[in-house]
Design an enzyme around this catalytic site. Structure first.
Site, PDB file in Angstrom:
ATOM      1  N   ASP A 296      48.166  41.484  44.632  1.00 33.68           N
ATOM      2  CA  ASP A 296      46.899  41.887  45.478  1.00 33.68           C
ATOM      3  C   ASP A 296      45.751  40.718  45.872  1.00 33.68           C
ATOM      4  O   ASP A 296      45.370  40.792  46.458  1.00 33.68           O
ATOM      5  CB  ASP A 296      46.006  42.893  44.797  1.00 33.68           C
ATOM      6  CG  ASP A 296      45.737  42.380  43.336  1.00 33.68           C
ATOM      7  OD1 ASP A 296      46.103  41.561  42.722  1.00 33.68           O
ATOM      8  OD2 ASP A 296      44.430  42.750  43.045  1.00 33.68           O
TER       9      ASP A 296
ATOM     10  N   ASP B 124      39.874  36.891  40.152  1.00 36.67           N
ATOM     11  CA  ASP B 124      39.823  37.745  39.246  1.00 36.67           C
ATOM     12  C   ASP B 124      39.569  36.840  37.956  1.00 36.67           C
ATOM     13  O   ASP B 124      40.376  35.820  37.645  1.00 36.67           O
ATOM     14  CB  ASP B 124      41.116  38.469  38.862  1.00 36.67           C
ATOM     15  CG  ASP B 124      41.306  39.431  39.923  1.00 36.67           C
ATOM     16  OD1 ASP B 124      40.217  39.543  40.810  1.00 36.67           O
ATOM     17  OD2 ASP B 124      42.264  40.282  40.044  1.00 36.67           O
TER      18      ASP B 124
ATOM     19  N   GLU C  54      34.373  38.786  41.904  1.00 32.50           N
ATOM     20  CA  GLU C  54      34.895  40.074  41.655  1.00 32.50           C
ATOM     21  C   GLU C  54      33.968  40.882  40.913  1.00 32.50           C
ATOM     22  O   GLU C  54      33.252  40.527  40.113  1.00 32.50           O
ATOM     23  CB  GLU C  54      36.268  39.918  40.902  1.00 32.50           C
ATOM     24  CG  GLU C  54      36.208  39.722  39.568  1.00 32.50           C
ATOM     25  CD  GLU C  54      37.036  40.426  38.398  1.00 32.50           C
ATOM     26  OE1 GLU C  54      37.077  41.713  38.628  1.00 32.50           O
ATOM     27  OE2 GLU C  54      37.531  39.824  37.609  1.00 32.50           O
TER      28      GLU C  54
END
Lengths: 600, 843
Positions: free
Chosen positions: A72, A178, A203
């Site tokens: 992702d 992340d 994030e």
């Protein structure tokens, strides 16, 4: 007005397909280039047409930065570089560069295998894309060009994950990708220095969650696996080839060692060797404990975990199998699942997220009768467990990072709108900074106050120093000079030097002020009185009475004249150059007060 | 939420075209969940997929019927309108708006929904437009998408006019979301085109003031925006017009342009020109429209003015676009080409190179100072302009519209000097030249762009005297320790182009006069690059070598230069490279070299040992390499060798094929197994003849008579365990392998039936045992071997299998069941119950 602009094409108030465009001091950077695994068509990729309409991609974008190897965040990269046509540099850390093509290849194989997708990137495209990658080290400042520089910081999360600082001049943005603020079994915690960026893009997956200790989840996982094999059942753990699989392998390996268990553990991908190779290669990226014990025992050399052969699935007795892919959507994990699903003694543990449409998603949502190909119905009697091992910072961790970096403002991505809203308010209250959460396609514009570097000439500095005062950090001092702007550079030099450098002649600029005084005496007498007054008042200055009747104080000239309309008044003309502005103003003010009465 | 094209054709084929009873049964529950504020819907992708399915269903049948048979759908729409503001989910609302639009695209269904005032509720001023949730971009996007679907017929158009939606669209053009703003502009164009649709036939087209009210309103808004002082508004108007002229090619567009062109031309009088980029797009869009095919002097004049007053960076795209036009006055083309060439001419002047053919520069003087200023103003401006120019010229050269005469010499000289400025080997004497040197030294971006263009220039007709200069700079770049891996890759590509397309003097045979000389210098450089610490460089060097030897393997000069170098030896060593990409490339290169007898000196006594060694080495890689790429490469090389009757394969083909299959069948990578089947296919074609052409009308290839009688061939195939391999592959868990195996077995069955030489199997229990084993394999239990097979048994088993049926099933995507609407509805319903437990997680 200089500004920073941020437009998420993906990850704006959602999770999946991270892709954020940042424009900073005229430079355009793409942060991550992810894919949404929930779609089967082009919607899985960010909509790049909004960049291509700005002209050629490679001219528009200065670079692409990839934070870590999860799809992702990097899944659209070969599509972007080889099919859409981006030909510029791509930055990522060394481990990400090594692991990224494995996952891309893994996904490509599944897409082609399972769905028969012909219009998908090829192995060659993945390779060509990886050739455009420039790998970076942690804390290494990399010059993308003369003005743009980037720097990577450790982010935890997965092997090689990094946060990036993007800097142009004095303006900077930090993008976290992340991250995880607590160390886990194989990785350390994210860290960044107090870099005070203009903007922190973070994030916010767990924006409202305070997660329980990972230890609890680990204990729970081991307990469930142990109970199942104890009663003779088989445990299937669908995983992706790299990442969580290694973390869980370490967990089981240690447990097996401690409990002296003999039940076989298999890893089915054929990629263990490579994965372990990378973990060994990038040992400095793992946590302290693994690094410390590495010399005595390499945590990635597993004693109990063996390669899986297809035939083993039919063996009687308990076993634990790690099989790919992770969502039970094709290949070996699905094949084993179909074999074992009918036995209630068995268990499947899903350690990660599953997209809709996959068997993993179905069983996690409680469906127990699955329609398979050819109208067959598979009854799922085995136990189904979900255990999230994803390593993201929770609300506390996010606040901690904001505190660490001390940004001027914060922008939230990679999370759900509702949860983001909650965190946004919390950040604004606690840190007194603006916090934004744009949706995909929305642009946030932040004005910035750039500090412009100015060089100072040595001559000018020496002259200042000669005046005897040493500079002090907290006491600003006035310094006179001429600012030259040339070739996008600023320099402060003495006026003489400026004139010389620019080949200009000096112009005299004089200020003249008229002071009206009520006095009937003649002009000459008046001038003499002025001279006497100034001579007595300004003891440190050179006051002269010139033969033509005028008075000078340094460069200041004073002349007395008759008033054209009032015969009872006189006019004093005070004239000075701009260098003596201070003295000129002082004299004018002094004379305006009038002359002292002469003793009669 | 962006507005993407709904679904590719590929996605659609898996969706059901009709609403089946099971879906009808599940729908009410789902609709109820969607409007229940206490329930959360799984994720956006589910709603998107649901909408895809409704779109497919409504495209295939009557929407009205669908709504009448499934009243829950209308209930869903009305419930959404009845929700309290705090209960409205933006996602569900957006979905409902788009769903309503999809239904209302059919006029009878539109009327049906209108009766219930549903459409006015959803799209009118009192609807979501005025709700708090309107601040969410997904809702605005859904509203526009819904309207766009709805406006497909006159009733829809009237509805749009009456509901005040056009005014809302005007303001949405400036929306904070790129996606919303773009969708609003697109919808305005759609509305304009639809309202003018009926007017297209009448000729001459009516004047603007006789146009339908809706069209007039839009045009008036565009006119007002064009006169606005706000650049953003001008940009919006220009974008609407660009899309209009790009999509609509009816006579009314000519009237529209006639009306608006003075306003557009007026924009050129401002300094700086507002929204220059959009203005360029508009002019090109108008120029491309077939409506303006006849010479429109005013348009060309505007373009010419624009070319002369834009900055060089802005003028570049206009110049390129102009040159790509099919019809365009020659004077404008010349001007555009001059604009495009100008930066390169300036470079040549600044570095005191000969400025090309006389006459060319005369036209370039006008904007010269502006170009020089840009080049010298800052490093980034210089780099930006040069990269753009080089890319534009690279794009232009292969096109049929490429300007003639093409100044090949000037361009070659310019590119060479740019590359020299980049690598620091140029020493210009002028102050401009020195500044350029400072700006370009070490600039990788410009180097890449220049090498890309240089490669393309090999296709032009260059004077062969200039070729050595090109080779010299290429060699320098390849040799330079400062060249980055990406630059080297481009340099290898450009070198390959120049080597293969080298112009030769008339009457010259072979490689031409320059190549042999160059090759002698190239191979030492290649040797060095094969030892590079960067895997990217080693790999690019190997790819280069593979291509070159494929084309020139037969040329004596090439062979001599290659074999005199260490390159073959180094390539061999790279078979053990730590990087798998490099190992795979080395395998391909060695395969190529070996096919052409180029892996060692052909007269060396150890040649055959080396050759045998290579087969062994490749088999070793196939059996032990931990990664797929090298194993796949080996399987491909072996297939090619078999196809081309490579000497080592021809020596004992059966042994070779059987050995390879044995290894391949155990491989974990399905692509290796699939390649194994490809190998078998080639082998069977050689032993049994080509497959029959799939089309009865296709020209049949001359039939190859099998060298041995069929029973013997079958016996051999059995001994080689080809059937074992193919049957195992037929039940492979990876679909492409099974598909390929199925095709292969069908081919075998067709080729062997009727096989006159074979008897029916004597022992039917053998057949039953094989069939039983195959059934177990199909069930996933592949542990048991098939045992030694007799041809008769195999043929009987083959005939008894429903291979055609299997072929049909395998042709479907393996997730077609999970992708079905029933599966989607079930998943959405099932997720609702457990959503709280499994919090939205990610990777």
């Amino acid at each position: 007005m200089p500004e920073i602009k941020v437009t998420p094409l993906g990850a704006g108030q959602d999770v999946g397909r991270s892709c954020i465009l940042v424009s900073i001091a005229g430079k355009n950077v793409m942060l991550d280039c992810g894919m949404h695994m929930g779609f089967n068509d082009d919607r899985r990729f960010p909509d790049f047409s909004y960049i291509t309409q700005n002209g050629r991609l490679t001219d528009f974008l200065d670079c692409v930065i990839i934070s870590h190897f999860h799809l992702d965040h990097c899944g659209a990269l070969p599509y972007f570089s080889e099919m859409v046509g981006y030909d510029g540099p791509i930055y990522m850390t060394h481990p990400t560069q090594a692991i990224c093509p494995i996952l891309l290849e893994d996904y490509r194989k599944i897409a082609v295998d399972k769905k028969g997708e012909a219009n998908f990137f090829t192995s060659q495209m993945i390779k060509d894309c990886m050739k455009k990658v420039v790998a970076v080290h942690l804390h290494q400042t990399v010059q993308v060009d003369d003005e743009l520089e980037i720097k990577a910081y450790y982010a935890g999360h997965v092997l090689g994950a990094a946060m990036f600082q993007i800097k142009v001049g004095s303006e900077s943005v930090v993008y976290t990708g992340d991250y995880n603020m607590t160390p886990d079994r194989h990785l350390g915690a994210a860290w960044i220095d107090k870099c005070r960026p203009n903007l922190l893009i973070t994030e916010s997956t767990y924006a409202t969650t305070i997660r329980d200790s990972k230890r609890c989840r680990e204990r729970d996982f081991l307990k469930k696996v142990h109970e199942t094999v104890e009663r003779g059942g088989k445990v299937l753990i669908p995983v992706f080839a790299l990442g969580r699989a290694q973390e869980l392998c370490i967990l089981l390996e240690t447990f097996w060692e401690r409990m002296n268990l003999k039940v076989p553990i298999y890893f089915s991908t054929g990629l263990t060797e490579k994965a372990n190779h990378y973990y060994k290669l990038f040992i400095t990226w793992t946590n302290q404990k693994i690094r410390k014990t590495f010399v005595q025992r390499n945590m990635f050399e597993f004693k109990h975990i063996k390669a899986f052969d297809r035939a083993f699935a039919d063996n009687p007795g308990p076993m634990v199998v790690f099989a790919t892919p992770g969502m039970l959507h094709a290949g070996q994990s699905l094949q084993i699942f179909r074999k074992w699903a009918g036995n209630e003694k068995n268990m499947v543990i899903m350690p990660g997220y599953c997209v809709q449409g996959t068997v993993g998603h179905k069983i996690l949502s409680g469906q127990r009768k699955l329609e398979m190909e050819g109208r067959q119905v598979l009854e799922v009697k085995m136990q189904v467990e979900y255990m999230s091992f994803s390593a993201h910072a929770d609300a506390k961790g996010i606040m901690q990072l904001v505190g660490q970096a001390e940004p001027e403002s914060v922008l939230l991505v990679h999370g759900e709108a509702k949860k983001m809203e909650f965190l946004r308010q919390k950040i604004e209250q606690e840190f007194r900074v603006s916090c934004y959460m744009p949706a995909n396609g929305e642009t946030v514009t932040l004005p910035t106050n750039p500090s412009i570097p100015v060089g100072i000439s040595l001559g000018l500095l020496k002259r200042e120093m000669a005046q005897g005062l040493l500079p002090e950090a907290k006491k600003p001092r006035l310094l006179h000079g001429t600012l030259i702007m040339k070739d996008s550079n600023f320099r402060l030099v003495s006026s003489e030097q400026a004139l010389k450098e620019l080949g200009l002649a000096e112009h005299q600029l004089r200020f003249t002020c008229r002071v009206h005084l009520q006095d009937t005496r003649k002009e000459q007498e008046m001038a003499l009185r002025v001279y006497s007054h100034l001579k007595s008042t300004l003891k440190d200055h050179c006051v002269q009475h010139l033969p033509d009747g005028s008075v000078t104080v340094e460069s200041i000239l004073i002349q007395a004249a008759a008033h054209s309309e009032d015969p009872g008044a006189k006019v004093l003309l005070v004239s000075w150059t701009y260098q003596d502005e201070e003295l000129g103003s002082f004299l004018t003010a002094l004379l305006k007060k009038g002359l002292p009465q002469t003793p009669s | 939420m962006e507005t993407r094209a709904p679904l590719s054709a590929h996605g659609k084929e898996n969706l059901c075209l009709v609403m089946d009873p099971e879906c009808s049964r599940l729908l009410p529950a789902l609709c109820a969940v969607l409007v229940d504020p206490r329930q959360a819907v799984a994720d956006d992708t589910c709603l998107e997929k649901l909408l895809d399915w409704f779109r497919t269903v409504t495209e295939a049948g009557s929407s009205l019927l669908l709504l009448q048979e499934n009243p829950c759908l209308v209930d869903l729409l009305s419930h959404v309108l009845d929700l309290k503001p705090q209960d409205v989910s933006p996602r569900v609302l957006s979905f409902s708006l788009r769903l309503a639009g999809t239904f209302a695209a059919q006029e009878d269904c539109f009327e049906y929904l209108q009766q219930g005032k549903l459409l006015l509720g959803l799209f009118g001023e009192a609807g979501p437009l005025s709700w708090a949730v309107w601040s969410v971009p997904t809702v605005r996007s859904g509203w526009i998408q819904g309207l766009k679907s709805l406006v497909q017929h006159p009733s829809g158009l009237h509805f749009l006019g009456d509901s005040g939606a056009v005014d809302a669209l005007f303001s949405l053009q400036g929306d904070s979301s790129l996606f919303v703003a773009s969708a609003a502009s697109q919808l305005l164009v759609h509305v304009l085109a639809l309202s003018m649709q009926g007017k297209a036939k009448g000729s001459p087209s009516p004047k603007g003031n006789a146009w339908p009210a809706c069209a007039q309103k839009i045009v008036a808004h565009v006119e007002a925006s064009l006169c606005s002082a706000a650049v953003l508004q001008v940009t919006q108007a220009l974008n609407v017009l660009t899309t209009t002229f790009g999509r609509c090619h009816s006579p009314w567009t000519e009237v529209l342009w006639g009306q608006l062109s003075p306003l557009v031309a007026h924009l050129l009088e401002s300094d700086p020109i507002p929204a220059a980029h959009s203005l360029v797009d508009l002019l090109l869009s108008v120029a491309r429209s077939p409506v303006f095919a006849s010479a429109d002097c005013a348009l060309w004049e505007t373009m010419a003015r624009m070319l002369s007053c834009l900055s060089p960076t802005q003028a570049g795209p206009l110049a390129l676009g102009t040159l790509k036009l099919q019809h365009c006055p020659q004077a404008l083309r010349s001007q555009a080409f001059a604009v495009l060439l100008q930066p390169l001419v300036c470079i040549l002047r600044a570095t005191a190179q000969a400025p090309g053919p006389p006459g060319l520069l005369d036209e370039t003087v006008e904007g010269d100072s502006m170009t020089v200023d840009t080049l010298l103003s800052s490093k980034s401006a210089c780099v930006g302009l040069l990269c753009q120019t080089l890319a534009h010229l690279e794009e232009l050269q292969p096109l049929p519209q490429c300007p003639l005469p093409w100044p090949q010499t000037l361009l070659m000289e310019a590119v060479v000097i740019i590359l020299r400025l980049c690598d620091g080997s140029a020493a210009p004497s002028s102050s401009e030249g020195r500044r350029l040197c400072g700006a370009l030294a070490g600039c990788v971006r410009v180097q890449r762009a220049a090498l890309g263009f240089l490669g393309m220039l090999s296709q032009g007709t260059s004077s062969w005297e200039l070729v050595p200069q090109v080779f010299a700079i290429l060699l320098e770049t390849l040799e330079s320790p400062a060249s980055s891996p990406t630059v080297l890759k481009k340099a290898f590509q450009a070198t390959l182009h120049w080597l293969l397309d080298t112009p030769k003097p008339p009457g010259c045979l072979g490689l031409g006069p320059h190549a042999p000389l160059f090759l002698r210098e190239l191979f030492p450089v290649l040797q060095k690059r094969l030892c590079s610490p960067c895997w990217e460089v080693r790999d690019s060097a190997l790819e280069f070598l593979t291509h070159l030897s494929a084309c020139w393997g037969g040329e004596a000069d090439f062979r001599e230069a290659l074999l005199a170098s260490e390159v073959p030896k180094l390539t061999w060593q790279l078979l053990r490279d730590p990087e798998s990409y490099v190992r795979a490339s080395a395998v391909t290169t060695m395969g190529q070299l070996s096919s052409q007898g180029l892996q060692a000196a052909s007269n060396s006594p150890g040649h055959s040992e080396v050759q045998q060694g290579l087969v062994g080495e490749l088999l070793h890689i196939l059996s032990v390499d931990s990664e797929g790429f090298p194993r796949r490469a080996v399987a491909r090389v072996f297939t090619e060798w078999l196809r081309n009757s490579h000497a080592d394969v021809a020596r004992d083909t059966e042994w070779f094929v059987a050995t390879v299959l044995q290894m391949v069948s155990q491989d974990l990578d399905w692509e290796v197994r699939a390649q194994g089947l490809e190998l078998v296919q080639v082998f069977l074609a050689q032993t049994l003849g080509q497959p029959n052409p799939p089309c009865p009308y296709a020209v049949a290839l001359p039939k190859v008579t099998p060298p041995s009688p069929l029973p013997e061939v079958l016996q051999t195939l059995c001994q080689m365990q080809i059937f074992d391999f193919a049957f195992r592959a037929l039940f492979d868990c990876d679909r492409p392998v099974a598909q390929k195996a199925c095709d292969l077995l069908l081919f075998l069955r067709d080729k062997t039936a009727p096989c006159s030489g074979l008897q029916e199997p004597g022992n039917s229990s053998d057949v039953a045992s094989v069939e039983a084993t195959l059934e177990r394999w199909q069930a996933g239990e592949q542990g048991q071997p098939l045992g030694s097979l007799e041809p008769e048994v195999v043929l009987a088993a083959l005939r008894s299998m429903d291979l055609e049926g299997l072929q049909g099933r395998l042709a479907e995507s393996s997730d077609h069941v999970e992708k079905s609407p029933q599966s989607l509805l079930q998943d959405m319903l099932a997720t609702v119950a457990v959503l709280e437990e499994n919090v939205a997680d990610c990777y």
